[in-house]
Design an enzyme around this catalytic site. Structure first.
Site, PDB file in Angstrom:
ATOM      1  N   CYS A  74     116.190  88.270 113.919  1.00 40.51           N
ATOM      2  CA  CYS A  74     117.483  87.574 113.886  1.00 40.51           C
ATOM      3  C   CYS A  74     118.175  87.620 115.233  1.00 40.51           C
ATOM      4  O   CYS A  74     118.310  86.622 115.918  1.00 40.51           O
ATOM      5  CB  CYS A  74     118.357  88.239 112.823  1.00 40.51           C
ATOM      6  N   LYS A  80     126.814  81.220 111.587  1.00 37.99           N
ATOM      7  CA  LYS A  80     125.755  82.230 111.390  1.00 37.99           C
ATOM      8  C   LYS A  80     125.072  82.557 112.714  1.00 37.99           C
ATOM      9  O   LYS A  80     124.898  83.724 113.085  1.00 37.99           O
ATOM     10  CB  LYS A  80     124.727  81.723 110.375  1.00 37.99           C
TER      11      LYS A  80
HETATM   12  N1  SAJ Z   1     120.520  97.373 118.715  1.00 35.04           N
HETATM   13  C1  SAJ Z   1     120.834  98.000 119.922  1.00 35.04           C
HETATM   14  N2  SAJ Z   1     122.084  98.478 120.118  1.00 35.04           N
HETATM   15  C2  SAJ Z   1     123.062  98.357 119.175  1.00 35.04           C
HETATM   16  C3  SAJ Z   1     122.745  97.692 117.951  1.00 35.04           C
HETATM   17  C4  SAJ Z   1     121.473  97.216 117.744  1.00 35.04           C
HETATM   18  O1  SAJ Z   1     119.975  98.133 120.806  1.00 35.04           O
HETATM   19  O2  SAJ Z   1     124.180  98.839 119.398  1.00 35.04           O
HETATM   20  C5  SAJ Z   1     119.169  96.841 118.498  1.00 35.04           C
HETATM   21  C6  SAJ Z   1     118.470  97.429 117.276  1.00 35.04           C
HETATM   22  O3  SAJ Z   1     117.796  98.619 117.610  1.00 35.04           O
HETATM   23  C7  SAJ Z   1     117.497  96.298 116.902  1.00 35.04           C
HETATM   24  C8  SAJ Z   1     118.270  95.045 117.284  1.00 35.04           C
HETATM   25  O4  SAJ Z   1     119.285  95.451 118.193  1.00 35.04           O
HETATM   26  O5  SAJ Z   1     116.319  96.375 117.697  1.00 35.04           O
HETATM   27  C9  SAJ Z   1     118.897  94.304 116.106  1.00 35.04           C
HETATM   28  O6  SAJ Z   1     119.362  95.250 115.162  1.00 35.04           O
HETATM   29  P1  SAJ Z   1     120.774  95.022 114.394  1.00 35.04           P
HETATM   30  O7  SAJ Z   1     120.976  96.141 113.463  1.00 35.04           O
HETATM   31  O8  SAJ Z   1     121.840  94.763 115.406  1.00 35.04           O
HETATM   32  O9  SAJ Z   1     120.611  93.641 113.620  1.00 35.04           O
HETATM   33  P2  SAJ Z   1     119.568  93.112 112.509  1.00 35.04           P
HETATM   34  O10 SAJ Z   1     118.710  92.113 113.194  1.00 35.04           O
HETATM   35  O11 SAJ Z   1     118.911  94.216 111.769  1.00 35.04           O
HETATM   36  O12 SAJ Z   1     120.575  92.346 111.504  1.00 35.04           O
HETATM   37  C10 SAJ Z   1     121.416  91.354 112.057  1.00 35.04           C
HETATM   38  C11 SAJ Z   1     122.815  91.560 111.508  1.00 35.04           C
HETATM   39  N3  SAJ Z   1     123.736  90.667 112.197  1.00 35.04           N
HETATM   40  C12 SAJ Z   1     124.832  91.194 112.804  1.00 35.04           C
HETATM   41  O13 SAJ Z   1     125.051  92.394 112.819  1.00 35.04           O
HETATM   42  C13 SAJ Z   1     125.757  90.213 113.447  1.00 35.04           C
HETATM   43  C14 SAJ Z   1     122.821  91.256 110.025  1.00 35.04           C
HETATM   44  O14 SAJ Z   1     124.155  91.277 109.531  1.00 35.04           O
HETATM   45  C15 SAJ Z   1     122.244  89.872 109.791  1.00 35.04           C
HETATM   46  O15 SAJ Z   1     122.231  89.547 108.400  1.00 35.04           O
HETATM   47  C16 SAJ Z   1     120.815  89.828 110.322  1.00 35.04           C
HETATM   48  O16 SAJ Z   1     120.878  90.072 111.732  1.00 35.04           O
HETATM   49  C17 SAJ Z   1     120.245  88.448 110.044  1.00 35.04           C
HETATM   50  O17 SAJ Z   1     119.417  88.389 109.098  1.00 35.04           O
HETATM   51  O18 SAJ Z   1     120.683  87.497 110.668  1.00 35.04           O
END
Ligand code: SAJ
Length: 402
Positions: free
Chosen positions: A253, A199
């Site tokens: 996360c 995880k």
């Molecule tokens: N972000 C970027 N560039 C990207 C993708 C995201 O700057 O290309 C930023 C987003 O704007 C945000 C942050 O990263 O600020 C995180 O956003 P996210 O959509 O990547 O992730 P979370 O935190 O919303 O959800 C993640 C997910 N994990 C993965 O994609 C590996 C989700 O599946 C998990 O369940 C969640 O963490 C968790 O609860 O662990």
């Protein structure tokens, strides 16, 4: 089989509602009296696509909410916060330990305790397993971290593959069958230790890849190249998938889990640490670029600059670790005259937060896009407005980018 979900937050609430909506006997428990009151009055506690409808189905199927733990649940699913200590970067297992201790105290017959909360590798053996040794009743431990993506939680609860970590295969399969009442994807049965590590590794993988995109954006700015064109072309390679640069990494996360590995394996987690440093450098980078954009356009009055988006990412109302809040924390008093606005926030978080889009857009010379909420795609901006789009979401107009 009676299921008691402990912790009705961003993960616990959707999970409890989904289990009930699919016909399971569910009690939702949370220590927050106001939250339980709100749920019992028929109101959901945060914005998420499809949550209201799921809530109705769960109520129709008899879910109940209480501040008390069930005394005779067959399965307890623990979804309480597992923050990290800012100084040591190690997990703070306090909420988790308290929840498990309460279960051991109230349960009148023993049960399966499923820990869904994300924990640093080794946490369950170190802090939770010893608690069970003192109990005269038979408790089994399972670790089943979730993967649902805020903004798409309901769909992903059903369609995402899951992991169930258990000591005993028979116990593990009971929990696999419980999740199969709503999950249509593969459910992998493994050990508790592998479930913990995988995880954290998943989220760390994403953090490193976001950091790569962010570092590339700084390089391309100096090379005077369009980062989005470079990424688009590079991603045409069948085995390349560069993510999107942004104003920073927020959420509870991706910006937290990698620190567990840095805190527990400081000699080895070098790339992981550097990725965190790169991502955490982005709010300051955005402030520097904003000053450049203002200088180029002779804008000196910060009260005529607007920051669109305060939540940590698009179409959620969660502000935890949000890049905008990281950005706000480094502003000086003059810079704090900027206006802020977020359509997803019904509550005031920062001083200069406007409660309407019109008020926010009034007398603006520069608009900085921090969050790509769906709303922004339909806004017709004044053509004289200078747009600094850190999410590259605005189309068909001249604009500044990262
Ligand atoms: N972000 C970027 N560039 C990207 C993708 C995201 O700057 O290309 C930023 C987003 O704007 C945000 C942050 O990263 O600020 C995180 O956003 P996210 O959509 O990547 O992730 P979370 O935190 O919303 O959800 C993640 C997910 N994990 C993965 O994609 C590996 C989700 O599946 C998990 O369940 C969640 O963490 C968790 O609860 O662990």
């Amino acid at each position: 089989m009676l299921v008691n979900i402990v912790g009705l937050g961003y993960i616990g609430l959707p999970t409890s509602l989904m289990l009930a909506a699919k016909g399971n006997d569910v009690i939702g428990t949370d220590i927050n009296e106001e939250l339980v009151l709100k749920l019992n009055s028929g109101l959901v506690t945060f914005e998420e696509n499809g949550l209201q409808n799921l809530f109705k189905d769960a109520i129709d199927n008899g879910i109940t909410f209480s501040n008390d733990y069930s005394v005779d649940a067959d399965v307890y699913i623990v979804t309480v916060p597992t923050p990290y200590d800012i100084e040591t970067k190690k997990i703070d297992p306090t909420f988790l330990i308290d929840a498990v201790k309460t279960i051991l105290g109230v349960s009148n017959k023993g049960a399966i305790i499923v820990i869904e909360s994300t924990v640093s590798p080794g946490t369950i053996n170190k802090y939770i397993r010893p608690l069970l040794l003192d109990s005269s009743k038979k408790f089994e431990l399972v670790h089943a971290p979730e993967r649902i993506l805020p903004g798409a939680m309901i769909d992903e609860l059903i369609s995402n593959p899951r992991t169930v970590g258990a000591d005993d295969e028979e116990v593990g399969n009971i929990i696999v069958d419980l999740y199969k009442t709503f999950c249509i994807a593969d459910i992998s049965l493994t050990t508790i230790e592998v479930a913990e590590m995988s995880k954290v590794v998943e989220n760390t993988f994403r953090d490193i890849n976001i950091a790569f995109a962010n570092e590339l954006t700084k390089i391309c700015k100096k090379a005077q190249l369009d980062i989005y064109e470079v990424i688009k072309i590079a991603n045409q390679h069948p085995r390349v998938n560069i993510l999107s640069p942004g104003p920073g990494v927020g959420g509870h996360c991706i910006s937290v889990d990698p620190w567990f590995l840095v805190g527990d394996y400081p000699e080895d987690a070098n790339l992981i640490l550097q990725a965190r440093i790169v991502n955490d450098s982005m709010p300051a980078y955005v402030l520097g670029r904003l000053r450049e954009v203002m200088g180029l356009n002779q804008v000196v009055d910060f009260s005529r600059v607007g920051i669109y988006g305060i939540t940590y990412k698009e179409n959620v109302d969660d502000i935890r670790e949000s890049p905008t809040m990281q950005f706000y924390s480094i502003l000086n008093s003059e810079e704090k005259n900027m206006k802020f606005y977020d359509p997803m926030l019904k509550r005031k978080i920062i001083d200069n937060q406007m409660d309407s889009l019109d008020l926010f857009l009034e007398n603006l010379d520069v608009l900085v896009v921090f969050v790509a909420h769906d709303e922004i795609k339909n806004i017709k901006f004044n053509e004289n407005l200078i747009i600094f789009d850190t999410k590259n979401i605005i189309e068909d107009r001249v604009k500044e980018t990262l």
